[in-house]
Design a protein around this motif. Structure first.
Motif, PDB file in Angstrom:
ATOM      1  N   UNK A  85      -7.136  15.352 -35.559  1.00  0.00           N
ATOM      2  CA  UNK A  85      -5.784  14.860 -35.848  1.00  0.00           C
ATOM      3  C   UNK A  85      -5.338  15.292 -37.239  1.00  0.00           C
ATOM      4  N   UNK A  86      -6.243  15.188 -38.204  1.00  0.00           N
ATOM      5  CA  UNK A  86      -5.917  15.638 -39.563  1.00  0.00           C
ATOM      6  C   UNK A  86      -5.698  17.147 -39.609  1.00  0.00           C
ATOM      7  N   UNK A  87      -6.520  17.857 -38.877  1.00  0.00           N
ATOM      8  CA  UNK A  87      -6.408  19.319 -38.826  1.00  0.00           C
ATOM      9  C   UNK A  87      -5.057  19.744 -38.253  1.00  0.00           C
ATOM     10  N   UNK A  88      -4.616  19.087 -37.188  1.00  0.00           N
ATOM     11  CA  UNK A  88      -3.333  19.437 -36.571  1.00  0.00           C
ATOM     12  C   UNK A  88      -2.182  19.184 -37.535  1.00  0.00           C
ATOM     13  N   UNK A  89      -2.231  18.082 -38.259  1.00  0.00           N
ATOM     14  CA  UNK A  89      -1.173  17.795 -39.229  1.00  0.00           C
ATOM     15  C   UNK A  89      -1.145  18.849 -40.332  1.00  0.00           C
ATOM     16  N   UNK A  90      -2.322  19.238 -40.789  1.00  0.00           N
ATOM     17  CA  UNK A  90      -2.399  20.234 -41.853  1.00  0.00           C
ATOM     18  C   UNK A  90      -1.897  21.591 -41.371  1.00  0.00           C
ATOM     19  N   UNK A  91      -2.321  22.000 -40.177  1.00  0.00           N
ATOM     20  CA  UNK A  91      -1.916  23.299 -39.642  1.00  0.00           C
ATOM     21  C   UNK A  91      -0.408  23.394 -39.457  1.00  0.00           C
ATOM     22  N   UNK A  92       0.227  22.295 -39.065  1.00  0.00           N
ATOM     23  CA  UNK A  92       1.679  22.296 -38.854  1.00  0.00           C
ATOM     24  C   UNK A  92       2.448  22.552 -40.145  1.00  0.00           C
ATOM     25  N   UNK A  93       1.816  22.248 -41.285  1.00  0.00           N
ATOM     26  CA  UNK A  93       2.500  22.400 -42.573  1.00  0.00           C
ATOM     27  C   UNK A  93       2.211  23.728 -43.258  1.00  0.00           C
ATOM     28  N   UNK A  94       1.204  24.460 -42.778  1.00  0.00           N
ATOM     29  CA  UNK A  94       0.777  25.682 -43.455  1.00  0.00           C
ATOM     30  C   UNK A  94       1.581  26.897 -43.006  1.00  0.00           C
ATOM     31  N   UNK A  95       1.619  27.906 -43.866  1.00  0.00           N
ATOM     32  CA  UNK A  95       2.162  29.209 -43.480  1.00  0.00           C
ATOM     33  C   UNK A  95       1.202  29.867 -42.495  1.00  0.00           C
ATOM     34  N   UNK A  96       1.723  30.786 -41.687  1.00  0.00           N
ATOM     35  CA  UNK A  96       0.898  31.375 -40.629  1.00  0.00           C
ATOM     36  C   UNK A  96      -0.323  32.108 -41.178  1.00  0.00           C
ATOM     37  N   UNK A 123      -6.751  31.804 -41.415  1.00  0.00           N
ATOM     38  CA  UNK A 123      -7.986  31.630 -42.181  1.00  0.00           C
ATOM     39  C   UNK A 123      -8.594  30.249 -41.926  1.00  0.00           C
ATOM     40  N   UNK A 124      -7.732  29.221 -41.931  1.00  0.00           N
ATOM     41  CA  UNK A 124      -8.240  27.867 -41.711  1.00  0.00           C
ATOM     42  C   UNK A 124      -8.798  27.711 -40.295  1.00  0.00           C
ATOM     43  N   UNK A 157     -12.393  28.578 -40.429  1.00  0.00           N
ATOM     44  CA  UNK A 157     -13.172  27.500 -41.043  1.00  0.00           C
ATOM     45  C   UNK A 157     -13.393  26.385 -40.023  1.00  0.00           C
ATOM     46  N   UNK A 158     -12.319  26.038 -39.302  1.00  0.00           N
ATOM     47  CA  UNK A 158     -12.381  24.989 -38.278  1.00  0.00           C
ATOM     48  C   UNK A 158     -13.345  25.381 -37.159  1.00  0.00           C
ATOM     49  N   UNK A 159     -13.323  26.656 -36.772  1.00  0.00           N
ATOM     50  CA  UNK A 159     -14.219  27.149 -35.729  1.00  0.00           C
ATOM     51  C   UNK A 159     -15.677  26.976 -36.145  1.00  0.00           C
ATOM     52  N   UNK A 160     -16.007  27.394 -37.360  1.00  0.00           N
ATOM     53  CA  UNK A 160     -17.390  27.266 -37.833  1.00  0.00           C
ATOM     54  C   UNK A 160     -17.822  25.808 -37.905  1.00  0.00           C
ATOM     55  N   UNK A 161     -16.906  24.929 -38.352  1.00  0.00           N
ATOM     56  CA  UNK A 161     -17.226  23.511 -38.470  1.00  0.00           C
ATOM     57  C   UNK A 161     -17.475  22.880 -37.106  1.00  0.00           C
ATOM     58  N   UNK A 162     -16.609  23.180 -36.136  1.00  0.00           N
ATOM     59  CA  UNK A 162     -16.781  22.609 -34.791  1.00  0.00           C
ATOM     60  C   UNK A 162     -18.035  23.141 -34.113  1.00  0.00           C
ATOM     61  N   UNK A 163     -18.304  24.434 -34.289  1.00  0.00           N
ATOM     62  CA  UNK A 163     -19.519  25.002 -33.714  1.00  0.00           C
ATOM     63  C   UNK A 163     -20.767  24.373 -34.305  1.00  0.00           C
TER      64      UNK A 163
END
Length: 397
Positions: free
Chosen positions: A212-223, A228-229, A232-238
């Motif tokens: 949920x935090x990740x989705x909020x952050x991604x919505x605010x970031x430039x493409x 890049x993020x 990072x998210x992929x490595x963390x979830x894996x």
């Protein structure tokens, strides 16, 4: 030769041989490059070339080189599975939920049941069930392997057949998207370990909160930052999924599924999938080929592969025909949809790799599943191309 030179020799073999076969044998009609790469991985493995030329095999594929190749293969397949998760279009499936649910349910359920029946047959013989498997895990794993639809390869084949952007192609993507979720859900259930239940619950809870935090952050970031993020998210979830005992590829799929495709430029997403397939996935195919085994006997492995191919293709066609009958589709649509949805290739190979990693199946079962995945994918384009011509003049919803 030092380790670096042997590694580069292995990379030379991995990238040159499949391309030369694909280009000069002109196999694209029945075997796209990705299928040729999978077959080459099997041939270059211990079951074929390793048996014919053991000295060559031991010289090139040393433990250090194999370990290096495996590292590339792990990251490649995580990227590929993440992209498959991103490409799920659940909004379209929800808008057409009755049709999508009926079709996806029958398309998954029929081959799953027939695959479970085939697994029960294999259960009666030695050499197929992994050391860590309970009976229900083996049966459910084989059944789901027969029901898998490879969404990324489905997209590639529909692009080749000029179906992807047509109404029929969009419908097929909706059905495949729902089945993709079910496949990974069942896999997570199969991998549930009661001794690690605390870890697995902690991972799932942490994934929901951080997601949920990740989705909020991604919505605010430039493409540019989103790309890049996402890594990072992929490595963390894996990492989290593997720590919990669910396997890093389950985490990779969850990492992608929680992302919205509109966060990324569609052309760039398509290019990323293309470049992962071009630059990194051939190493995964070779790594997969190194795990094939014919110790039970070549005839038995091929017989098991033929049985699994029969139930997977027949189950998919039967299930989709039942859905077409209930939904009153136009004549011929069920056949086209059924053949496209039985495409297995990469996702089933990834699925089988996980079952093998967790010792739920043996190397012989893995080899039979690999052969089945290759054969089912090679059947798709020749079968569908003829049928789509007949549909060309028919109204397609």
């Amino acid at each position: 030769m030092n380790t670096t030179e042997v590694f580069l020799m292995a990379m030379l073999i991995i990238f040159s041989i499949p391309w030369l076969i694909w280009r000069f044998a002109k196999t694209d009609y029945f075997a796209p490059l990705v299928v040729v790469q999978i077959i080459a991985g099997i041939v270059l493995g211990p079951g074929v070339l390793g048996r014919w030329f053991p000295e060559y095999y031991q010289f090139v594929f040393t433990p250090v080189v194999v370990q290096s190749l495996n590292g590339i293969a792990w990251w490649a397949v995580m990227l590929f599975v993440m992209i498959a998760g991103v490409e799920l279009d659940l909004r379209q499936a929800w808008q057409h939920r009755r049709e999508s649910a009926i079709t996806a349910g029958f398309a998954l359920g029929a081959p799953l049941l027939l695959g479970c029946a085939a697994a029960l047959v294999l259960l009666g013989f030695d050499g197929w069930v992994g050391r860590q498997a309970q009976g229900w895990q083996f049966v459910a794993g084989i059944g789901m392997a027969c029901a898998v639809t490879a969404l990324p390869i489905l997209i590639l084949l529909m692009e080749k057949l000029d179906l992807l952007r047509q109404p029929l192609g969009q419908r097929i993507l909706r059905y495949a998207s729902l089945d993709d979720i079910a496949i990974w859900g069942v896999l997570a259930l199969i991998l549930m370990d009661w001794t690690r239940m605390g870890k697995q619950l902690a991972f799932l809870l942490g994934f929901v909160v951080l997601g949920l935090l990740y989705r909020r952050l991604m919505a605010k970031l430039a493409e540019a930052d989103r790309w890049y993020l996402a890594l990072v998210w992929l490595a963390l979830c894996g990492l989290g999924a593997d720590w919990a005992g669910l396997h890093f590829m389950v985490g990779a799929f969850l990492a992608g599924a929680i992302m919205d495709a509109h966060w990324f430029n569609q052309n760039q997403l398509d290019q990323l999938r293309h470049h992962v397939l071009l630059v990194m996935m051939p190493v995964f195919f070779l790594s997969t080929g190194l795990r094939t085994n014919w110790a039970v006997g070549g005839v038995e492995v091929f017989a098991a592969a033929a049985l699994l191919l029969l139930v997977s293709v027949a189950g998919k066609l039967i299930g989709v025909r039942l859905a077409g009958w209930l939904l009153r589709w136009a004549p011929g649509e069920a056949s086209v949809i059924g053949w496209l949805l039985q495409t297995k290739a990469l996702i089933m190979i990834i699925f089988a790799n996980i079952l093998l990693d967790k010792q739920l199946i043996t190397s012989e079962t893995f080899t039979a599943l690999l052969l089945m995945a290759v054969a089912s994918t090679m059947l798709t384009v020749p079968m569908v191309e003829k049928k789509t011509r007949k549909l060309a003049s028919s109204p397609i919803r």
